[in-house]
Design a protein around this motif. Structure first.
Motif, PDB file in Angstrom:
ATOM      1  N   GLU A  64       0.819  -1.225   0.000  1.00  0.00           N
ATOM      2  CA  GLU A  64       0.000   0.000   0.000  1.00  0.00           C
ATOM      3  C   GLU A  64       0.852   1.273   0.000  1.00  0.00           C
ATOM      4  O   GLU A  64       0.330   2.367  -0.136  1.00  0.00           O
ATOM      5  CB  GLU A  64      -0.952  -0.007   1.209  1.00  0.00           C
ATOM      6  CG  GLU A  64      -0.241  -0.086   2.532  1.00  0.00           C
ATOM      7  CD  GLU A  64      -1.214  -0.173   3.697  1.00  0.00           C
ATOM      8  OE1 GLU A  64      -1.935   0.811   3.934  1.00  0.00           O
ATOM      9  OE2 GLU A  64      -1.221  -1.209   4.376  1.00  0.00           O
ATOM     10  N   ARG A  68       3.353   1.799  -2.131  1.00  0.00           N
ATOM     11  CA  ARG A  68       4.061   1.801  -3.415  1.00  0.00           C
ATOM     12  C   ARG A  68       4.175   3.193  -4.029  1.00  0.00           C
ATOM     13  O   ARG A  68       5.211   3.560  -4.559  1.00  0.00           O
ATOM     14  CB  ARG A  68       3.312   0.878  -4.362  1.00  0.00           C
ATOM     15  CG  ARG A  68       4.159   0.315  -5.437  1.00  0.00           C
ATOM     16  CD  ARG A  68       3.461  -0.788  -6.117  1.00  0.00           C
ATOM     17  NE  ARG A  68       2.313  -0.300  -6.870  1.00  0.00           N
ATOM     18  CZ  ARG A  68       1.785  -0.960  -7.879  1.00  0.00           C
ATOM     19  NH1 ARG A  68       2.286  -2.118  -8.216  1.00  0.00           N
ATOM     20  NH2 ARG A  68       0.759  -0.485  -8.518  1.00  0.00           N
ATOM     21  N   GLU A  69       3.089   3.973  -3.947  1.00  0.00           N
ATOM     22  CA  GLU A  69       3.087   5.296  -4.596  1.00  0.00           C
ATOM     23  C   GLU A  69       4.191   6.200  -4.056  1.00  0.00           C
ATOM     24  O   GLU A  69       4.781   6.988  -4.782  1.00  0.00           O
ATOM     25  CB  GLU A  69       1.724   5.982  -4.403  1.00  0.00           C
ATOM     26  CG  GLU A  69       0.571   5.284  -5.105  1.00  0.00           C
ATOM     27  CD  GLU A  69       0.825   5.070  -6.589  1.00  0.00           C
ATOM     28  OE1 GLU A  69       1.298   6.021  -7.236  1.00  0.00           O
ATOM     29  OE2 GLU A  69       0.580   3.957  -7.086  1.00  0.00           O
ATOM     30  N   ASP A  70       4.462   6.083  -2.738  1.00  0.00           N
ATOM     31  CA  ASP A  70       5.464   6.968  -2.117  1.00  0.00           C
ATOM     32  C   ASP A  70       6.830   6.307  -1.968  1.00  0.00           C
ATOM     33  O   ASP A  70       7.762   6.928  -1.466  1.00  0.00           O
ATOM     34  CB  ASP A  70       5.000   7.391  -0.711  1.00  0.00           C
ATOM     35  CG  ASP A  70       3.675   8.107  -0.770  1.00  0.00           C
ATOM     36  OD1 ASP A  70       3.479   8.858  -1.728  1.00  0.00           O
ATOM     37  OD2 ASP A  70       2.841   7.895   0.125  1.00  0.00           O
TER      38      ASP A  70
END
Ligand code: SF4
Length: 217
Positions: free
Chosen positions: A102, A104-106
């Motif tokens: 969860e 991954r984006e950052d």
């Protein structure tokens, strides 16, 4: 001297040709910890992969403890523990598991343009299975033709209870469709009024890239 066998059991949807790095790492952990507890023991390790879809089982064996690898894993554990306590940032290692992460984006190391080894192994496995499927389809086609040659193409259904098989034939049929390109060009208002928007899931293609030597670009 005491002998100890460590078995790392992995469930998967397709068994790869080689065990994933994360599986091997986990086995080295288990063997290293066992070596700490039983320094005199003769320790051997194996990975048992179980395909949950087909029930296939494959064993990757011949592993023994490695002090060098275990020391690296201990360093990694220290790093994670320090990060958990807010003393440092973790040394993240991208892997197939990032797909479920969860953060991954950052994540500073997640990079779609540089796929990790276990993702490439999975792509390779995908390509191999796809080739097998293509080969099977090539074998299925003449069988289908032979069966249809006998039965004919009119609507048909028959069952063989000894074999537990039913064969059906759908008769040839005509389908009506609208030429979307022409409709959009010649009657754009009508096209706008009746168009429907459908969302398709992402698709995946894996193929051998053509090179100059094999006749491509
Ligand atoms: S996305 Fe980053 S934080 Fe998440 S599992 Fe992958 S490497 Fe670790």
């Amino acid at each position: 001297m005491r002998s100890l066998g460590i078995c790392e059991v992995k469930t998967t949807s397709q068994i790869p040709d080689e065990p994933y790095d994360s599986w091997v790492t986990q086995l080295y952990w288990q063997m290293g910890l066992a070596k700490l507890a039983y320094p005199e023991a003769n320790i051997r390790g194996t990975i048992l992969a179980v395909d949950l879809n087909t029930g296939d089982i494959r064993e990757f064996n011949g592993f023994t403890p490695s002090e060098v690898i275990f020391d690296m894993l201990i360093d990694k554990a220290h790093n994670i523990w320090a990060a958990v306590n807010g003393e440092s940032t973790p040394d993240c290692e991208p892997s197939l598991l990032c797909g479920f992460c969860e953060f991954r984006e950052d994540c500073p190391v997640f990079n779609r343009d540089n796929l990790p080894e276990d993702v490439w192994k999975t792509v390779h496995l995908f390509a191999q299975l796809k080739e097998q499927r293509d080969e099977l389809e090539t074998k299925l086609e003449p069988l289908k033709e032979s069966i249809l040659k006998y039965i004919g193409t009119n609507k048909f259904s028959a069952t063989n209870s000894d074999l537990g098989l039913t064969v059906t034939v759908m008769a040839p049929r005509l389908a009506e469709f609208v030429d979307n390109k022409r409709l959009k060009e010649e009657l754009p208002d009508i096209f706008e009024q009746y168009k429907q928007i459908r969302e398709y899931p992402a698709s995946l293609r894996v193929y051998h890239k053509k090179t100059k030597s094999n006749g491509g670009e």
